[in-house]
Design a protein around this motif. Structure first.
Motif, mmCIF file in Angstrom:
data_model
loop_
_atom_site.group_PDB
_atom_site.id
_atom_site.type_symbol
_atom_site.label_atom_id
_atom_site.label_comp_id
_atom_site.label_asym_id
_atom_site.label_seq_id
_atom_site.Cartn_x
_atom_site.Cartn_y
_atom_site.Cartn_z
ATOM 1 N N THR A 108 4.766 12.404 12.621
ATOM 2 C CA THR A 108 3.817 12.964 11.658
ATOM 3 C C THR A 108 4.141 12.397 10.279
ATOM 4 O O THR A 108 5.305 12.328 9.886
ATOM 5 C CB THR A 108 3.904 14.499 11.612
ATOM 6 O OG1 THR A 108 3.535 15.039 12.877
ATOM 7 C CG2 THR A 108 2.961 15.068 10.547
ATOM 8 N N LEU A 109 3.116 11.980 9.583
ATOM 9 C CA LEU A 109 3.268 11.462 8.230
ATOM 10 C C LEU A 109 2.450 12.320 7.276
ATOM 11 O O LEU A 109 1.242 12.492 7.477
ATOM 12 C CB LEU A 109 2.779 10.013 8.162
ATOM 13 C CG LEU A 109 2.702 9.368 6.774
ATOM 14 C CD1 LEU A 109 4.094 9.232 6.160
ATOM 15 C CD2 LEU A 109 2.007 8.022 6.835
ATOM 16 N N ARG A 110 3.099 12.857 6.269
ATOM 17 C CA ARG A 110 2.409 13.578 5.189
ATOM 18 C C ARG A 110 2.511 12.723 3.938
ATOM 19 O O ARG A 110 3.614 12.434 3.462
ATOM 20 C CB ARG A 110 3.026 14.959 4.970
ATOM 21 C CG ARG A 110 2.822 15.869 6.159
ATOM 22 C CD ARG A 110 3.306 17.289 5.904
ATOM 23 N NE ARG A 110 3.054 18.139 7.056
ATOM 24 C CZ ARG A 110 1.909 18.773 7.288
ATOM 25 N NH1 ARG A 110 0.931 18.674 6.396
ATOM 26 N NH2 ARG A 110 1.743 19.497 8.369
ATOM 27 N N LEU A 111 1.373 12.338 3.444
ATOM 28 C CA LEU A 111 1.325 11.359 2.372
ATOM 29 C C LEU A 111 0.416 11.860 1.264
ATOM 30 O O LEU A 111 -0.746 12.207 1.518
ATOM 31 C CB LEU A 111 0.785 10.038 2.940
ATOM 32 C CG LEU A 111 0.616 8.865 2.000
ATOM 33 C CD1 LEU A 111 1.974 8.360 1.535
ATOM 34 C CD2 LEU A 111 -0.151 7.753 2.700
ATOM 35 N N THR A 112 0.930 11.910 0.046
ATOM 36 C CA THR A 112 0.116 12.326 -1.093
ATOM 37 C C THR A 112 -0.284 11.102 -1.899
ATOM 38 O O THR A 112 0.559 10.347 -2.372
ATOM 39 C CB THR A 112 0.889 13.316 -1.987
ATOM 40 O OG1 THR A 112 1.221 14.485 -1.223
ATOM 41 C CG2 THR A 112 0.026 13.741 -3.175
ATOM 42 N N LEU A 113 -1.593 10.918 -2.017
ATOM 43 C CA LEU A 113 -2.149 9.810 -2.782
ATOM 44 C C LEU A 113 -3.120 10.363 -3.805
ATOM 45 O O LEU A 113 -4.070 11.063 -3.448
ATOM 46 C CB LEU A 113 -2.889 8.835 -1.862
ATOM 47 C CG LEU A 113 -2.051 7.998 -0.898
ATOM 48 C CD1 LEU A 113 -2.952 7.271 0.076
ATOM 49 C CD2 LEU A 113 -1.173 7.019 -1.661
ATOM 50 N N PHE A 130 -2.744 13.596 2.724
ATOM 51 C CA PHE A 130 -3.277 13.163 4.000
ATOM 52 C C PHE A 130 -2.206 13.374 5.062
ATOM 53 O O PHE A 130 -1.022 13.140 4.813
ATOM 54 C CB PHE A 130 -3.673 11.682 3.953
ATOM 55 C CG PHE A 130 -4.773 11.379 2.992
ATOM 56 C CD1 PHE A 130 -6.107 11.450 3.381
ATOM 57 C CD2 PHE A 130 -4.487 11.026 1.669
ATOM 58 C CE1 PHE A 130 -7.131 11.182 2.483
ATOM 59 C CE2 PHE A 130 -5.501 10.746 0.769
ATOM 60 C CZ PHE A 130 -6.828 10.826 1.176
ATOM 61 N N VAL A 131 -2.635 13.794 6.236
ATOM 62 C CA VAL A 131 -1.727 13.984 7.358
ATOM 63 C C VAL A 131 -2.153 13.040 8.473
ATOM 64 O O VAL A 131 -3.303 13.061 8.915
ATOM 65 C CB VAL A 131 -1.751 15.439 7.874
ATOM 66 C CG1 VAL A 131 -0.812 15.591 9.062
ATOM 67 C CG2 VAL A 131 -1.372 16.405 6.768
ATOM 68 N N LEU A 132 -1.218 12.186 8.909
ATOM 69 C CA LEU A 132 -1.461 11.286 10.025
ATOM 70 C C LEU A 132 -0.514 11.644 11.163
ATOM 71 O O LEU A 132 0.657 11.966 10.928
ATOM 72 C CB LEU A 132 -1.239 9.835 9.623
ATOM 73 C CG LEU A 132 -2.131 9.236 8.541
ATOM 74 C CD1 LEU A 132 -1.769 7.771 8.325
ATOM 75 C CD2 LEU A 132 -3.593 9.363 8.895
ATOM 76 N N ALA A 143 -5.656 2.400 0.015
ATOM 77 C CA ALA A 143 -6.072 3.792 -0.100
ATOM 78 C C ALA A 143 -6.036 4.260 -1.559
ATOM 79 O O ALA A 143 -6.945 4.956 -2.031
ATOM 80 C CB ALA A 143 -5.184 4.681 0.769
ATOM 81 N N ALA A 144 -4.991 3.865 -2.281
ATOM 82 C CA ALA A 144 -4.905 4.227 -3.702
ATOM 83 C C ALA A 144 -6.012 3.546 -4.508
ATOM 84 O O ALA A 144 -6.571 4.127 -5.445
ATOM 85 C CB ALA A 144 -3.532 3.847 -4.253
ATOM 86 N N TRP A 145 -6.355 2.309 -4.151
ATOM 87 C CA TRP A 145 -7.423 1.586 -4.832
ATOM 88 C C TRP A 145 -8.772 2.297 -4.647
ATOM 89 O O TRP A 145 -9.593 2.337 -5.569
ATOM 90 C CB TRP A 145 -7.501 0.162 -4.312
ATOM 91 C CG TRP A 145 -8.650 -0.621 -4.846
ATOM 92 C CD1 TRP A 145 -9.830 -0.897 -4.222
ATOM 93 C CD2 TRP A 145 -8.748 -1.230 -6.139
ATOM 94 N NE1 TRP A 145 -10.655 -1.639 -5.041
ATOM 95 C CE2 TRP A 145 -10.008 -1.864 -6.225
ATOM 96 C CE3 TRP A 145 -7.867 -1.311 -7.228
ATOM 97 C CZ2 TRP A 145 -10.412 -2.556 -7.347
ATOM 98 C CZ3 TRP A 145 -8.282 -2.007 -8.357
ATOM 99 C CH2 TRP A 145 -9.539 -2.621 -8.416
ATOM 100 N N LEU A 146 -9.004 2.846 -3.471
ATOM 101 C CA LEU A 146 -10.269 3.533 -3.227
ATOM 102 C C LEU A 146 -10.409 4.760 -4.123
ATOM 103 O O LEU A 146 -11.509 5.096 -4.561
ATOM 104 C CB LEU A 146 -10.378 3.924 -1.752
ATOM 105 C CG LEU A 146 -10.438 2.728 -0.786
ATOM 106 C CD1 LEU A 146 -10.481 3.210 0.656
ATOM 107 C CD2 LEU A 146 -11.629 1.822 -1.085
ATOM 108 N N HIS A 147 -9.297 5.409 -4.426
ATOM 109 C CA HIS A 147 -9.367 6.496 -5.412
ATOM 110 C C HIS A 147 -9.686 5.940 -6.788
ATOM 111 O O HIS A 147 -10.505 6.500 -7.540
ATOM 112 C CB HIS A 147 -8.052 7.272 -5.467
ATOM 113 C CG HIS A 147 -8.034 8.330 -6.522
ATOM 114 N ND1 HIS A 147 -7.495 8.124 -7.781
ATOM 115 C CD2 HIS A 147 -8.531 9.594 -6.529
ATOM 116 C CE1 HIS A 147 -7.639 9.215 -8.508
ATOM 117 N NE2 HIS A 147 -8.260 10.125 -7.781
#
Length: 231
Positions: free
Chosen positions: A24-29, A34-36, A74-78
């Protein structure tokens, strides 16, 4: 090649790079978590496939890992959330779905495609886990399954890690994009990929370097560059 770079880092500096914990990956961008989830890591899948599992296309299970290039995309899309909001967007080689989920989180109407059925199954589960809607399809780049001009924007991370992919992607770019469409590619530095940008320009595309940043994930660190490709 035109250069229009964002100078400030897109990813927040951290002493501990993000990493998987029990698949499980919890990633804050950009303030959004986001949880993968995945069933197995890439090495375990590699071993279970065996030589015959790769097929003539050498279908390595790279989709079962998150790579620095996908974090930066993903950061670029924000960063470009106003440009993608409400637009029809294609995620090329979506893997487990991180960049597709980021696009959907920031307002895009995302269709995500991958050659691997297992990747699409994981992307669907990850979309549900994050409460986000995606259109998903198993698709060979050489045989697009959408009408020409279906998408206003397209993006992909680390999809040119082999030069042989170029011949499949260029027709896809031309066919899938609506007039005036753009493609964002997030690519770590590799010697094999360097000729691609000049080749795209020679084939009539506008190539612009947008941003470059050192990105870490788990034990991997890469210098990743974002490019914009226009017709």
């Amino acid at each position: 090649m035109p250069i229009r770079c964002v100078e400030t880092p897109l990813l927040a500096a951290s002493s501990t790079p993000p990493q998987w914990y029990r698949d499980t990956l919890r990633l804050t961008l950009s303030g959004r978590e986001f949880v993968l989830r995945r069933d197995q890591d890439m090495e375990a899948l590699w071993e279970s496939l065996g030589r015959e599992g790769f097929g003539e296309d050498e279908r390595m299970p790279y989709w079962a890992e998150v790579w620095p290039a996908s974090l930066l995309l993903a950061a670029w899309l924000h960063e470009r959330r106003e440009a993608i909001a409400g637009r029809r967007c294609l995620d090329i080689g979506c893997g487990m779905g991180l960049s597709a989920l980021a696009g959907a989180a920031w307002g895009a109407r995302v269709t995500a495609v991958d050659h691997e059925e297992a990747a699409i199954a994981h992307a669907a589960r990850n979309a549900a886990a994050n409460g986000l809607g995606l259109d998903l399809a198993v698709m060979d780049w050489r045989r697009p399954c959408f009408r020409p001009g279906s998408f206003e924007l397209a993006w992909g991370s680390d999809i040119l890690y082999e030069i042989r992919f170029y011949d499949a992607l260029v027709p896809l770019f031309r066919q899938m994009l609506a007039p005036g469409g753009r493609i964002w590619l997030s690519q770590p530095w590799r010697q094999v990929s360097e000729p691609v940008w000049a080749a795209l320009a020679a084939d009539g595309f506008r190539v612009t370097k947008l941003h470059e940043e050192s990105v870490a994930f788990a034990s991997t660190r890469s210098t990743v560059t974002l490019y914009e490709i226009g017709l």
